[in-house]
Design a protein around this motif. Sequence first.
Motif, short mmCIF file in Angstrom:
data_model
loop_
_atom_site.label_atom_id
_atom_site.label_comp_id
_atom_site.label_asym_id
_atom_site.label_seq_id
_atom_site.Cartn_x
_atom_site.Cartn_y
_atom_site.Cartn_z
N GLN A 180 -5.48 0.92 -5.27
CA GLN A 180 -4.50 -0.13 -5.54
C GLN A 180 -4.88 -1.00 -6.73
O GLN A 180 -4.19 -1.98 -7.02
CB GLN A 180 -4.31 -0.97 -4.27
CG GLN A 180 -3.81 -0.15 -3.09
CD GLN A 180 -3.59 -0.97 -1.85
OE1 GLN A 180 -2.65 -1.77 -1.79
NE2 GLN A 180 -4.45 -0.80 -0.86
N LEU A 181 -5.96 -0.64 -7.42
CA LEU A 181 -6.29 -1.35 -8.65
C LEU A 181 -5.33 -0.93 -9.76
O LEU A 181 -4.93 0.23 -9.83
CB LEU A 181 -7.73 -1.03 -9.09
CG LEU A 181 -8.86 -1.63 -8.26
CD1 LEU A 181 -10.21 -1.12 -8.77
CD2 LEU A 181 -8.82 -3.15 -8.27
N PRO A 182 -4.98 -1.83 -10.65
CA PRO A 182 -4.14 -1.47 -11.79
C PRO A 182 -5.00 -0.95 -12.93
O PRO A 182 -6.13 -1.41 -13.09
CB PRO A 182 -3.48 -2.80 -12.17
CG PRO A 182 -4.51 -3.83 -11.79
CD PRO A 182 -5.19 -3.30 -10.56
N ALA A 183 -4.55 -0.03 -13.74
CA ALA A 183 -3.35 0.76 -13.58
C ALA A 183 -3.71 2.14 -14.12
O ALA A 183 -4.34 2.26 -15.19
CB ALA A 183 -2.19 0.17 -14.37
N PHE A 184 -3.31 3.18 -13.40
CA PHE A 184 -3.65 4.54 -13.81
C PHE A 184 -3.05 4.87 -15.17
O PHE A 184 -1.93 4.49 -15.50
CB PHE A 184 -3.14 5.54 -12.78
CG PHE A 184 -3.86 5.48 -11.46
CD1 PHE A 184 -5.18 5.88 -11.37
CD2 PHE A 184 -3.23 5.02 -10.32
CE1 PHE A 184 -5.86 5.84 -10.15
CE2 PHE A 184 -3.89 4.97 -9.10
CZ PHE A 184 -5.22 5.38 -9.02
N GLY A 185 -3.84 5.58 -15.98
CA GLY A 185 -3.36 6.06 -17.27
C GLY A 185 -3.28 5.00 -18.35
O GLY A 185 -2.72 5.26 -19.41
#
Length: 399
Positions: free
Chosen positions: A255-260
């Motif tokens: 739930q940590l931001p942010a993938f990619g």
Amino acid sequence: MSILLAGCTHETTDQQPALKQEKAGFNKDAALTEVNTLLATADRQTGRLAGARQAVRFTREQNVFFPSALAVNFQSTPKTVTLPLYKGIGPSGNPTYYIITEAANFYVAKLLGVNFAPKLIFGRDTEGAQDVTLEGGMIRFEGDVDFSPVREVKAGPDPNTFPPAVAKPGAVGDAQYSPLLVLPSGSVINAPIVANSTGVHDHLVSIDYDRGTVVFELLDGFQGGAQFYFHLVTESSDVGAATIERGTYTPRLAQLPAFGQSYPTDESALLGFSPVSNGETGFNSPNRQGLNSTILDGNLADPINIFPLDPENNKQFNNNYSPMWDAHLNAWTPQAIAAGKRRRIRSLEELQQLVKEGLVTNFAGNVGAPNGFVAGLKPTNAIINCPVIAQPVAAVVTP
């Protein structure tokens, strides 16, 4: 050994957004008081930390980034680092032991003697972090880890063996657990739990509770064309990655931001890197690399992942380091494998060229938009907490 990646020149002329955001919910004086309280309590408990805060004892050739490391051993098998151990309070009131590896504030990082990771501030006020309190000069955790499970991993079907057919991690964090802690001042630190009444972390070699020290295995990798990018593996948001790399399975990290999103201007606590899914196998092969190798070739067969940059602990602004690595898995194509083209990939630039040539592509499980920071690959939506310790020159490392 830091590198400038092609297309990765997104810097600001002032402070990066993470540092600007910190001002809104952070009390510097209170944060430094918290650190001094934690250190003073540890000093009383062990008499150890005062010595750990002395001048760096490592040589230029050893290239140890982590200021409070007490010792490194680049000749042992596995390679190891000795770190300060902190005593905290678990949710049930029982003793809980943890390490501190990064801080989001420059001055807090300096005082603790840990890596500076300003991007971690974006984990605050998200469900990916854990709010903690101080009690008797110690951190009281809301979440906890069960170290009692027996790790089990079984290879998937040939020819790639990854992903595994069975993946049962040796440690599991509960719904409240995250190593990313938010202290009462708003200060954010990376503080993985490594031992409690249920057992110890799977990468832990030895622990001295009285002296307040812990010896941890170092895993290898490549950065900037050079090997021996030594780091810890403490947690992963993905059950397969946690099992393969012997980390604590920590679903909350997802739930940590942010993938990619890996550029300095992105509002992300994560930094992209690229594990190989299907490299050459065989423990003694000079081309061995990949998660499939770790499954087949044993625990000491590091995946030897590809990382983009070193920690830069004296660089207060435009610093893009984070230990929360956002996995962008790559895969050799069937045509490249059939042609005998597989080899060790040593840098993101080399990976980018292999992708351009059509020899390497996205792993089948990658999702989302291509990330230009990681050779245009898509993220896998898996985070691995890998604090970086050192990248020594080859001459000081015994193979």
